[in-house]
Design a protein around this motif. Structure first.
Motif, short mmCIF file in Angstrom:
data_model
loop_
_atom_site.label_atom_id
_atom_site.label_comp_id
_atom_site.label_asym_id
_atom_site.label_seq_id
_atom_site.Cartn_x
_atom_site.Cartn_y
_atom_site.Cartn_z
N THR A 1 38.29 34.16 43.46
CA THR A 1 39.02 34.92 44.47
C THR A 1 38.93 36.41 44.16
O THR A 1 38.57 36.81 43.05
CB THR A 1 40.49 34.52 44.50
N ASP B 1 41.41 38.42 43.82
CA ASP B 1 42.42 38.73 42.78
C ASP B 1 41.88 38.43 41.40
O ASP B 1 42.07 39.20 40.45
CB ASP B 1 43.69 37.92 43.04
N HIS B 2 41.18 37.28 41.26
CA HIS B 2 40.60 36.94 39.96
C HIS B 2 39.51 37.93 39.56
O HIS B 2 39.39 38.28 38.39
CB HIS B 2 40.02 35.52 40.01
N ASN C 1 39.28 41.14 40.38
CA ASN C 1 39.89 42.42 39.97
C ASN C 1 40.55 42.30 38.60
O ASN C 1 40.39 43.17 37.74
CB ASN C 1 40.92 42.86 41.01
N LEU C 2 41.29 41.18 38.39
CA LEU C 2 41.98 41.00 37.12
C LEU C 2 40.98 40.83 35.98
O LEU C 2 41.14 41.44 34.91
CB LEU C 2 42.89 39.76 37.20
N ASP D 1 44.29 30.38 33.94
CA ASP D 1 44.66 30.44 35.36
C ASP D 1 43.94 29.38 36.17
O ASP D 1 44.54 28.73 37.04
CB ASP D 1 44.34 31.83 35.94
#
Length: 233
Positions: A49, A51-52, A54-55, A74
């Motif tokens: 994703t 979000d994943h 970017n993190l 996660d």
């Protein structure tokens, strides 16, 4: 995460010893995006994703080991982990929602078994517990209860016995019983014992120590069961 040449693990050194004489060398370090995609597809079967992404990139700039650990945890906690890996188990027990043949009648509540497996993988239920539930989950003295859903999880396990090809209108009831019982033996032995037992129906097994007597003992257990719908509330 690191190149083979930088790793001192004995397995990596063994590979290097075999590669170098042939003029081969290991690949360099994978980039952030490659590591991210490999982890995501391996554990969930889905692309990472946003979000994943970017993190992971943010954490990787500080410490790649922490980034790997965080992302792996996660993904293991995500619902998609169970959905992906339960599919492999369902292949072993030939999961289906209908019985085939010309009428192809539906198997009632088959999706209950599918969802039971997904929950089991996501809750990290031990293999030996799942095996007990698949063999005789409806007979366990202390079944595994899902309080949140109000379900007897263990009693759903034996549903895999119901996933077999069944004639629309069998003309010989005994022949149908023999055929379906043999199919159950074939699936259980291949999935949980890693060997083919069904060929011992006609002769002692030529390679593994399985006799006709063993087969028919197995057969007597399978023919003592009957297809039924039970209450798992």
């Amino acid at each position: 995460k690191t190149s083979l040449a930088d790793n001192k693990h004995p397995v990596d050194q063994f590979l290097l010893d075999k590669m170098i004489p042939f003029g081969l060398k290991p690949n360099g370090n994978a980039n952030y995006h490659s590591i991210l995609r490999r982890l995501s597809f391996a554990l969930t079967g889905l692309p990472p994703t946003l979000d994943h992404q970017n993190l992971f990139i943010t954490l990787s700039k500080e410490n790649i080991d922490i980034a790997n650990e965080k992302l792996t945890d996660d993904l293991l906690r995500s619902p998609q982990f169970g959905e992906r890996w339960a599919r492999h188990w369902m292949d072993w027990v030939r999961y289906a929602e209908s019985l085939g043949s010309e009428g192809d009648p539906r198997i009632p509540h088959a999706a209950q078994y599918r969802n039971y497996l997904i929950r089991a993988f996501n809750q990290d239920i031990p293999y030996n517990q799942l095996l007990r539930e698949h063999i005789a989950g409806d007979l366990l003295a202390k079944p595994r209860i899902n309080e949140a859903l109000g379900l007897n999880e263990s009693a759903i396990g034996p549903a895999h016995y119901r996933f077999f090809l069944q004639g629309f209108a069998p003309t010989d009831a005994l022949d149908e019983l023999v055929r379906t019982s043999e199919d159950q033996i074939d699936v259980v032995s291949k999935a949980f014992l890693g060997m083919t037992v069904s060929c011992a129906r006609c002769h002692n097994h030529k390679f593994d120590a399985i006799s006709q007597k063993d087969y028919h003992a197995f057969y007597s257990i399978m023919t003592s069961t009957r297809p039924a719908t039970i209450n798992v509330d």
